[in-house]
Write a protein that holds these residues in place. Sequence first.
Motif, PDB file in Angstrom:
ATOM      1  N   UNK A 108       0.817  -1.220   0.000  1.00  0.00           N
ATOM      2  CA  UNK A 108       0.000   0.000   0.000  1.00  0.00           C
ATOM      3  C   UNK A 108       0.850   1.270   0.000  1.00  0.00           C
ATOM      4  N   UNK A 109       1.878   1.292  -0.831  1.00  0.00           N
ATOM      5  CA  UNK A 109       2.708   2.475  -0.976  1.00  0.00           C
ATOM      6  C   UNK A 109       3.741   2.684   0.120  1.00  0.00           C
ATOM      7  N   UNK A 110       3.889   1.723   1.026  1.00  0.00           N
ATOM      8  CA  UNK A 110       4.883   1.803   2.098  1.00  0.00           C
ATOM      9  C   UNK A 110       5.767   0.572   2.049  1.00  0.00           C
ATOM     10  N   UNK A 111       6.929   0.698   2.639  1.00  0.00           N
ATOM     11  CA  UNK A 111       7.843  -0.449   2.718  1.00  0.00           C
ATOM     12  C   UNK A 111       8.227  -0.681   4.171  1.00  0.00           C
ATOM     13  N   UNK A 112       8.449  -1.926   4.509  1.00  0.00           N
ATOM     14  CA  UNK A 112       8.935  -2.282   5.833  1.00  0.00           C
ATOM     15  C   UNK A 112       9.813  -3.517   5.722  1.00  0.00           C
ATOM     16  N   UNK A 113      10.587  -3.766   6.764  1.00  0.00           N
ATOM     17  CA  UNK A 113      11.443  -4.941   6.825  1.00  0.00           C
ATOM     18  C   UNK A 113      10.731  -5.970   7.683  1.00  0.00           C
TER      19      UNK A 113
END
Length: 77
Positions: free
Chosen positions: A59-64
Motif C-alpha cells: 500500500x505504498x509503504x515499505x517495511x522490513x
Amino acid sequence: MIEVRIRHTDQSNAVRLMDWPANDLESAMRAVSDWSVRFEDGTEYGQPESFTGQLVAEEGRAYFEILVNDDIEGPGA
C-alpha cells in the motif's frame, strides 16, 4: 529508520516490532536472535537460523519483515 515487523511463517499478518536504521538491517536480525522471540503459544525462537528477513512493499509503504521459521526452535522449546 524503517519499520521492522515480525511474523511466524504460519501467520498471514506481521506484528510491528520496532523502528531500526535502514542501513543496518543485519543488526536488527541479530538483535532478534540475541533476545529470542516467544509467541502466544509459548514457543520460543532464538537461534539465528530461525530467522530470515525480507523487504515488503505494501500500500505504498515499505517495511522490513523478519520471518520466524517453525522448523528450528530455540531455548525453551
